[in-house]
Motif scaffolding. Structure first.
Motif, PDB file in Angstrom:
ATOM      1  N   ALA A 258       1.161  -1.232  -0.100  1.00 22.35           N
ATOM      2  CA  ALA A 258       0.168   0.127  -0.142  1.00 22.35           C
ATOM      3  C   ALA A 258       0.905   1.286   0.601  1.00 22.35           C
ATOM      4  CB  ALA A 258      -1.062   0.013   1.419  1.00 22.35           C
ATOM      5  N   ASN A 259       1.986   1.201   0.576  1.00 22.45           N
ATOM      6  CA  ASN A 259       2.730   2.342   0.846  1.00 22.45           C
ATOM      7  C   ASN A 259       3.406   2.116  -0.630  1.00 22.45           C
ATOM      8  OD1 ASN A 259       2.218   3.576   3.558  1.00 22.45           O
ATOM      9  ND2 ASN A 259       3.151   1.926   4.228  1.00 22.45           N
ATOM     10  N   ALA A 260       3.714   1.534  -1.266  1.00 18.33           N
ATOM     11  CA  ALA A 260       4.284   1.177  -1.891  1.00 18.33           C
ATOM     12  C   ALA A 260       3.871   2.514  -2.952  1.00 18.33           C
ATOM     13  CB  ALA A 260       5.196  -0.121  -3.044  1.00 18.33           C
ATOM     14  N   ILE A 261       2.498   1.397  -3.204  1.00 18.66           N
ATOM     15  CA  ILE A 261       2.266   2.523  -4.866  1.00 18.66           C
ATOM     16  C   ILE A 261       1.610   3.528  -4.520  1.00 18.66           C
ATOM     17  CG2 ILE A 261      -0.425   2.209  -4.762  1.00 18.66           C
ATOM     18  CD1 ILE A 261      -1.143  -0.819  -4.625  1.00 18.66           C
ATOM     19  N   LEU A 262       1.462   4.754  -2.981  1.00 17.04           N
ATOM     20  CA  LEU A 262       1.234   5.574  -2.328  1.00 17.04           C
ATOM     21  C   LEU A 262       2.646   6.209  -2.948  1.00 17.04           C
ATOM     22  CD1 LEU A 262      -0.126   8.055  -1.414  1.00 17.04           C
ATOM     23  CD2 LEU A 262       1.039   7.077   1.102  1.00 17.04           C
ATOM     24  N   PHE A 263       3.674   5.833  -2.887  1.00 13.10           N
ATOM     25  CA  PHE A 263       5.192   5.978  -2.938  1.00 13.10           C
ATOM     26  C   PHE A 263       5.494   6.291  -4.361  1.00 13.10           C
ATOM     27  CE2 PHE A 263       6.618   5.291   1.814  1.00 13.10           C
ATOM     28  CZ  PHE A 263       5.808   6.167   1.891  1.00 13.10           C
ATOM     29  N   ALA A 264       5.058   5.466  -5.005  1.00 20.01           N
ATOM     30  CA  ALA A 264       5.531   5.463  -6.288  1.00 20.01           C
ATOM     31  C   ALA A 264       4.267   6.185  -7.480  1.00 20.01           C
ATOM     32  CB  ALA A 264       5.290   4.419  -7.103  1.00 20.01           C
ATOM     33  N   ASN A 265       3.534   6.690  -6.783  1.00 15.33           N
ATOM     34  CA  ASN A 265       2.458   7.849  -6.953  1.00 15.33           C
ATOM     35  C   ASN A 265       3.266   9.319  -7.233  1.00 15.33           C
ATOM     36  OD1 ASN A 265      -0.012   8.853  -8.726  1.00 15.33           O
ATOM     37  ND2 ASN A 265      -0.344  10.030  -6.910  1.00 15.33           N
ATOM     38  N   ASN A 266       3.787   9.463  -6.056  1.00 17.66           N
ATOM     39  CA  ASN A 266       4.452  10.744  -5.033  1.00 17.66           C
ATOM     40  C   ASN A 266       5.960  10.464  -6.013  1.00 17.66           C
ATOM     41  OD1 ASN A 266       2.506  10.636  -3.822  1.00 17.66           O
ATOM     42  ND2 ASN A 266       4.229  10.479  -1.827  1.00 17.66           N
ATOM     43  N   PHE A 267       6.393   9.854  -6.277  1.00 22.01           N
ATOM     44  CA  PHE A 267       7.643   9.661  -7.150  1.00 22.01           C
ATOM     45  C   PHE A 267       6.809  10.368  -8.729  1.00 22.01           C
ATOM     46  CE2 PHE A 267      10.899   7.625  -9.889  1.00 22.01           C
ATOM     47  CZ  PHE A 267      11.964   8.304  -9.186  1.00 22.01           C
ATOM     48  N   ILE A 268       6.209   9.359  -9.543  1.00 21.15           N
ATOM     49  CA  ILE A 268       6.160   9.970 -10.824  1.00 21.15           C
ATOM     50  C   ILE A 268       5.402  11.583 -10.803  1.00 21.15           C
ATOM     51  CG2 ILE A 268       4.804   9.752 -12.670  1.00 21.15           C
ATOM     52  CD1 ILE A 268       4.549   6.334 -10.909  1.00 21.15           C
ATOM     53  N   ARG A 269       4.282  11.580  -9.530  1.00 18.43           N
ATOM     54  CA  ARG A 269       3.786  12.937  -9.891  1.00 18.43           C
ATOM     55  C   ARG A 269       5.099  14.480  -9.700  1.00 18.43           C
ATOM     56  NH1 ARG A 269       2.321  15.479  -5.929  1.00 18.43           N
ATOM     57  NH2 ARG A 269       2.769  14.379  -3.883  1.00 18.43           N
ATOM     58  N   VAL A 270       5.596  13.767  -8.841  1.00 14.68           N
ATOM     59  CA  VAL A 270       6.975  14.904  -8.296  1.00 14.68           C
ATOM     60  C   VAL A 270       7.891  15.496  -9.319  1.00 14.68           C
ATOM     61  CG1 VAL A 270       8.353  16.162  -6.651  1.00 14.68           C
ATOM     62  CG2 VAL A 270       6.234  15.082  -5.633  1.00 14.68           C
ATOM     63  N   ASN A 271       8.274  14.018  -9.900  1.00 11.64           N
ATOM     64  CA  ASN A 271       9.259  14.268 -11.306  1.00 11.64           C
ATOM     65  C   ASN A 271       8.708  14.976 -12.404  1.00 11.64           C
ATOM     66  OD1 ASN A 271      11.978  13.160 -11.210  1.00 11.64           O
ATOM     67  ND2 ASN A 271      10.655  11.652  -9.767  1.00 11.64           N
ATOM     68  N   ARG A 272       6.928  14.636 -12.105  1.00  9.39           N
ATOM     69  CA  ARG A 272       6.386  15.601 -13.848  1.00  9.39           C
ATOM     70  C   ARG A 272       6.365  16.761 -13.372  1.00  9.39           C
ATOM     71  NH1 ARG A 272       1.869  12.316 -13.578  1.00  9.39           N
ATOM     72  NH2 ARG A 272       2.710  10.806 -15.114  1.00  9.39           N
ATOM     73  N   ALA A 273       5.662  16.896 -12.210  1.00 12.69           N
ATOM     74  CA  ALA A 273       5.131  18.460 -11.880  1.00 12.69           C
ATOM     75  C   ALA A 273       6.723  19.470 -11.629  1.00 12.69           C
ATOM     76  CB  ALA A 273       4.184  19.094 -10.575  1.00 12.69           C
ATOM     77  N   ASP A 274       7.727  19.359 -11.097  1.00 11.98           N
ATOM     78  CA  ASP A 274       8.711  19.547 -10.499  1.00 11.98           C
ATOM     79  C   ASP A 274       9.764  19.433 -11.325  1.00 11.98           C
ATOM     80  OD1 ASP A 274       7.080  20.691  -8.776  1.00 11.98           O
ATOM     81  OD2 ASP A 274       7.829  19.745  -6.891  1.00 11.98           O
ATOM     82  N   TYR A 275      10.401  19.133 -12.172  1.00 11.33           N
ATOM     83  CA  TYR A 275      10.779  18.563 -12.782  1.00 11.33           C
ATOM     84  C   TYR A 275      10.521  18.581 -14.542  1.00 11.33           C
ATOM     85  CZ  TYR A 275      13.586  17.293  -8.883  1.00 11.33           C
ATOM     86  OH  TYR A 275      14.544  17.093  -7.668  1.00 11.33           O
ATOM     87  N   GLY A 276       9.576  18.363 -14.643  1.00 12.66           N
ATOM     88  CA  GLY A 276       9.352  18.420 -16.303  1.00 12.66           C
ATOM     89  C   GLY A 276       9.554  17.270 -16.821  1.00 12.66           C
ATOM     90  N   LEU A 277       9.683  16.122 -15.621  1.00 12.88           N
ATOM     91  CA  LEU A 277      10.145  14.406 -16.664  1.00 12.88           C
ATOM     92  C   LEU A 277       8.645  14.195 -16.642  1.00 12.88           C
ATOM     93  CD1 LEU A 277      12.909  13.370 -14.630  1.00 12.88           C
ATOM     94  CD2 LEU A 277      12.884  14.317 -16.514  1.00 12.88           C
ATOM     95  N   GLN A 278       8.466  12.842 -17.864  1.00 10.77           N
ATOM     96  CA  GLN A 278       7.217  12.669 -18.072  1.00 10.77           C
ATOM     97  C   GLN A 278       7.342  10.805 -17.561  1.00 10.77           C
ATOM     98  OE1 GLN A 278       4.680  14.197 -19.915  1.00 10.77           O
ATOM     99  NE2 GLN A 278       6.451  15.626 -19.440  1.00 10.77           N
ATOM    100  N   SER A 279       6.424   9.633 -17.852  1.00  9.69           N
ATOM    101  CA  SER A 279       6.378   9.247 -17.476  1.00  9.69           C
ATOM    102  C   SER A 279       7.312   8.117 -18.136  1.00  9.69           C
ATOM    103  CB  SER A 279       4.622   7.978 -17.781  1.00  9.69           C
ATOM    104  OG  SER A 279       4.227   8.699 -16.753  1.00  9.69           O
ATOM    105  N   ASN A 280       7.879   8.416 -19.010  1.00 11.30           N
ATOM    106  CA  ASN A 280       9.066   7.230 -19.664  1.00 11.30           C
ATOM    107  C   ASN A 280      10.571   7.395 -19.437  1.00 11.30           C
ATOM    108  OD1 ASN A 280       9.144   9.493 -21.232  1.00 11.30           O
ATOM    109  ND2 ASN A 280       8.433   8.768 -23.632  1.00 11.30           N
TER     110      ASN A 280
END
Length: 207
Positions: free
Chosen positions: A50-72
């Protein structure tokens, strides 16, 4: 004197040589995932996943919002082993083998308190009952997340199911292997996958 000097130089060269892990074809999929950054989660139980799912989502979301990175740009893997293993199986397997799977994994439906008959991490109906809230595995799969399912643990589940229903453990193992959630792959052992991921440059998060 000259011979001694050569021997000492060879010893220093050997001592200074950088250790490199052996590479195995079975693990090459880690390098085939696209990504500028690599992250692997090691999970062994319900709460950890459950925590891994939450943190993985945070990791992807923050990299997109603050670093301009895409999922790939991100290679993210969650390893499910021990009691988190069956969350790599699809709803059909949970419906068919609910009781033996729930008993071995020590998990219950957060609402009914009975053996779950679906993969609860892949259903939005549990958004108010789980730490990962409304983030499902499927929503992360659509962003490139990969799931590594422990084959060793799956053999244990197959044996437990076979004993409970009077079936053949090998046949049930094949059935489970053929009924994984999308973006999941069976690996020989979850603990080995955790090791191999780190040897290929993935940062480890244990939850």
């Amino acid at each position: 004197m000259a011979f001694g000097g050569v021997a000492m130089a060879q010893q220093k060269s050997t001592a200074a040589a950088r250790w490199e892990p052996a590479r195995h074809e079975k693990d090459d999929w880690f390098d085939q995932l696209p990504g500028k950054h690599r992250l692997v989660f090691d999970t062994t139980a319900f709460d950890g996943l459950a925590n891994a799912i939450l943190f993985a989502n945070n990791f992807i979301r923050v990299n997109r919002a603050d670093y301009g990175l895409q999922s790939n740009d991100l290679a993210v893997v969650i390893v499910v082993r021990h009691r988190s293993t069956p969350f790599g199986y699809n709803d059909a397997m949970w419906a068919k083998y609910a009781m033996p799977i729930a008993t071995r994994s020590k998990v219950e439906d957060p609402k009914s308190k009975l053996a779950p008959k679906i993969n609860i991490f892949n259903s939005g109906e549990y958004a108010d009952s789980l730490p990962n809230r409304d983030t499902t595995l499927d929503s992360l799969f659509k962003q490139g997340l990969q799931l590594a399912v422990c084959g060793t643990s799956t053999r244990g589940y197959a044996g437990a199911i076979a004993q409970a229903v009077g079936g053949d453990a090998n046949a049930i193992f094949s059935e489970l292997t053929s009924n994984l959630v999308s973006n999941a792959r069976m690996v020989p052992a979850g603990i080995v996958a955790v090791n191999r991921a780190q040897e290929r440059g993935y940062s480890l998060v244990s939850v």
